[in-house]
Write a protein that holds these residues in place. Structure first.
Motif, PDB file in Angstrom:
ATOM      1  N   GLU A   1      26.455  40.267  54.025  1.00 26.35           N
ATOM      2  CA  GLU A   1      26.541  41.364  54.996  1.00 26.35           C
ATOM      3  C   GLU A   1      27.669  42.348  54.694  1.00 26.35           C
ATOM      4  N   TYR A   2      28.761  41.848  54.109  1.00 24.22           N
ATOM      5  CA  TYR A   2      29.898  42.717  53.808  1.00 24.22           C
ATOM      6  C   TYR A   2      30.480  42.385  52.433  1.00 24.22           C
ATOM      7  N   VAL A   3      30.954  43.413  51.757  1.00 24.35           N
ATOM      8  CA  VAL A   3      31.550  43.277  50.429  1.00 24.35           C
ATOM      9  C   VAL A   3      32.862  44.057  50.403  1.00 24.35           C
ATOM     10  N   VAL A   4      33.877  43.494  49.771  1.00 25.15           N
ATOM     11  CA  VAL A   4      35.117  44.220  49.509  1.00 25.15           C
ATOM     12  C   VAL A   4      35.201  44.493  48.013  1.00 25.15           C
ATOM     13  N   GLU A   5      35.497  45.742  47.666  1.00 26.11           N
ATOM     14  CA  GLU A   5      35.575  46.114  46.258  1.00 26.11           C
ATOM     15  C   GLU A   5      36.659  47.168  46.062  1.00 26.11           C
ATOM     16  N   ARG A   6      37.267  47.172  44.902  1.00 27.38           N
ATOM     17  CA  ARG A   6      38.246  48.196  44.556  1.00 27.38           C
ATOM     18  C   ARG A   6      37.507  49.499  44.293  1.00 27.38           C
ATOM     19  N   SER A   7      38.106  50.599  44.700  1.00 28.45           N
ATOM     20  CA  SER A   7      37.417  51.891  44.676  1.00 28.45           C
ATOM     21  C   SER A   7      37.024  52.326  43.270  1.00 28.45           C
ATOM     22  N   ARG A   8      37.741  51.853  42.252  1.00 29.69           N
ATOM     23  CA  ARG A   8      37.417  52.264  40.881  1.00 29.69           C
ATOM     24  C   ARG A   8      36.013  51.806  40.464  1.00 29.69           C
TER      25      ARG A   8
ATOM     26  N   ILE B   1      42.582  44.118  51.183  1.00 30.64           N
ATOM     27  CA  ILE B   1      43.988  43.741  51.029  1.00 30.64           C
ATOM     28  C   ILE B   1      44.768  44.857  50.350  1.00 30.64           C
ATOM     29  N   ARG B   2      44.246  45.361  49.236  1.00 28.77           N
ATOM     30  CA  ARG B   2      44.936  46.381  48.447  1.00 28.77           C
ATOM     31  C   ARG B   2      44.691  47.769  49.029  1.00 28.77           C
ATOM     32  N   PRO B   3      45.577  48.716  48.740  1.00 27.31           N
ATOM     33  CA  PRO B   3      45.422  50.068  49.292  1.00 27.31           C
ATOM     34  C   PRO B   3      44.201  50.814  48.753  1.00 27.31           C
ATOM     35  N   ASP B   4      43.634  50.330  47.638  1.00 23.70           N
ATOM     36  CA  ASP B   4      42.432  50.975  47.114  1.00 23.70           C
ATOM     37  C   ASP B   4      41.171  50.156  47.392  1.00 23.70           C
ATOM     38  N   ASP B   5      41.289  49.143  48.239  1.00 23.88           N
ATOM     39  CA  ASP B   5      40.128  48.333  48.600  1.00 23.88           C
ATOM     40  C   ASP B   5      39.193  49.088  49.530  1.00 23.88           C
ATOM     41  N   VAL B   6      37.923  48.774  49.413  1.00 26.27           N
ATOM     42  CA  VAL B   6      36.895  49.373  50.261  1.00 26.27           C
ATOM     43  C   VAL B   6      36.043  48.259  50.857  1.00 26.27           C
ATOM     44  N   LEU B   7      35.888  48.269  52.170  1.00 27.21           N
ATOM     45  CA  LEU B   7      34.983  47.337  52.846  1.00 27.21           C
ATOM     46  C   LEU B   7      33.630  48.018  52.998  1.00 27.21           C
ATOM     47  N   ILE B   8      32.594  47.386  52.454  1.00 30.25           N
ATOM     48  CA  ILE B   8      31.255  47.970  52.427  1.00 30.25           C
ATOM     49  C   ILE B   8      30.304  47.118  53.265  1.00 30.25           C
ATOM     50  N   ARG B   9      29.573  47.771  54.154  1.00 31.03           N
ATOM     51  CA  ARG B   9      28.492  47.085  54.875  1.00 31.03           C
ATOM     52  C   ARG B   9      27.227  47.209  54.044  1.00 31.03           C
ATOM     53  N   VAL B  10      26.639  46.090  53.710  1.00 32.85           N
ATOM     54  CA  VAL B  10      25.480  46.072  52.814  1.00 32.85           C
ATOM     55  C   VAL B  10      24.217  46.455  53.582  1.00 32.85           C
TER      56      VAL B  10
END
Length: 387
Positions: free
Chosen positions: A130-137, A26-35
């Motif tokens: 399977e997937y995680v969203v996390e802020r880049s910080r 959602i946020r511009p610093d969000d990262v979608l990660i494939r686990v």
């Protein structure tokens, strides 16, 4: 997407595999990660077997798992990350208390209010999905050539936090440590032994695991000395937080496990002691074994109400008159994660393939809810790549 969750049940919590919606950035610093993989440790054992889990406020379930290895699937424009990068993610998130100086300055691993959240453990969804969203910080890049052991970065960060604390504390004196003693030979015990060997220390590991166990073989392979504690104790051993099992407790004499007698018989006088068994009495028993100016590090926490008769005045004298120090480590910062990556690379160079052998049990998500952790040889890892 598939996920392993802990849910509120009619009488108690239970762990199951669920089908959930794929998270979206959602946020511009969000990262979608494939686990790719998630490691399991003593905290996960408490969640899976003992049904311990602090669910997010207002939720009836929580995704578990906190030792992540994944690849960036989608990176926001302000994330400074790129698709395809190998990454892990910090576990703890800062509290919202404005008076908590530590969290306000990005040191949530030293949170003062105690109202932090931890992904997969306390109040926030984890990574066993399977997937995680996390802020880049909170996302930490891992070199691509570390993929075979990158899932160990989080547990290694706990060891690195101790190393950084010791470096600060021991500025008080010109200190040249030579010997380390580690209690417990589970994943943290093995990683700690490897860490001590990269420092060039004479390293002794004292554990209930049999001398012909995989744990013992890994310890000896890195040039450490393995000592089986089973012959020095009697009675049933308590379950531990992350390791094999601590020594048995008897209360008919101050030091009940035989650790002090063992060290004296072998002439072992450690400059550092690392308590990795999760058996709390060992921490107190081991204090008097330290050389002057030595450091006792306690890794992890355990639940329960163990009791032990100890000569508290003697321990007080040891700490005051001989400048001994006790520190703990159960969560780590970004710097510790980054140091952990470098240390793991050094371990792989010095002892090729050993880190891979440490990860003895490869599981699917479907195996997690019914997992008996006592059947795990050393370290269990949930593999989401389908290999």
């Amino acid at each position: 997407m598939k996920a392993v969750v802990i849910r509120n049940g009619a009488d108690r919590q239970y762990v199951t595999v669920a089908e959930l919606s794929k998270p979206q950035p959602i946020r511009p610093d969000d990262v979608l990660i494939r686990v790719l993989a998630v490691g399991l440790d003593g905290t996960d054992r408490e969640i899976v077997q003992d049904r311990y889990g602090v669910l997010p406020k207002g939720s009836e379930q929580m995704i578990i798992g906190h030792e992540l290895l994944g690849t960036v699937e989608q990176a926001g424009p302000e994330s400074d990350l790129s698709p395809g990068e190998l990454v892990t993610v910090l576990v703890r998130r800062p509290c919202g208390d404005a008076t908590c100086t530590a969290c306000r300055h990005g040191q949530q691993d030293y949170c003062q209010s105690g109202t932090y959240t931890e992904r997969g453990i306390r109040g926030a969804d984890g990574f066993l999905c399977e997937y995680v969203v996390e802020r880049s910080r909170y996302v930490v890049p891992i070199p691509a050539d570390s993929v075979s052991y990158g899932v160990l970065v989080e547990p290694q960060s706990i060891v690195e936090k101790v190393c950084s604390q010791i470096a600060i504390i021991q500025q008080r004196v010109r200190w040249e440590p030579k010997t380390a003693l580690i209690t417990g030979s589970g994943p943290l015990g093995v990683l700690t032994a490897l860490t001590c060997r990269t420092m060039g220390l004479d390293t002794h590991v004292w554990s209930l695991s049999a001398k012909d166990s995989i744990n013992a073989r890994l310890i000896r392979r890195c040039g450490s000395f393995y000592h089986e504690a089973g012959t020095a104790v009697t009675g049933e051993a308590d379950a531990d937080a992350d390791s094999d099992a601590g020594a048995a407790v008897q209360t008919d004499r101050p030091f009940a496990s035989g650790l002090d007698e063992f060290a004296a018989s072998r002439g072992i006088r450690p400059d550092m002691i690392w308590e990795c068994s999760g058996h709390t009495p060992l921490a107190f028993e081991s204090m008097k074994l330290l050389n002057p100016n030595g450091v006792l590090a306690i890794l992890g926490v355990t639940s329960g109400s163990r009791r032990l008769d100890i000569p508290i005045d003697l321990l007080n004298q040891e700490m005051v008159l001989k400048n001994k120090c006790v520190i703990g480590s159960v969560n780590a910062s970004r710097a510790d994660f980054e140091n952990g990556i470098r240390r793991l690379q050094e371990m792989e160079r010095m002892f090729p393939g050993l880190l891979g052998e440490l990860m003895t049990d490869r599981l699917t998500m479907e195996q997690v809810p019914g997992l008996d952790f006592s059947d795990v040889a050393v370290k269990a890892v949930v593999d989401l790549t389908g290999r």
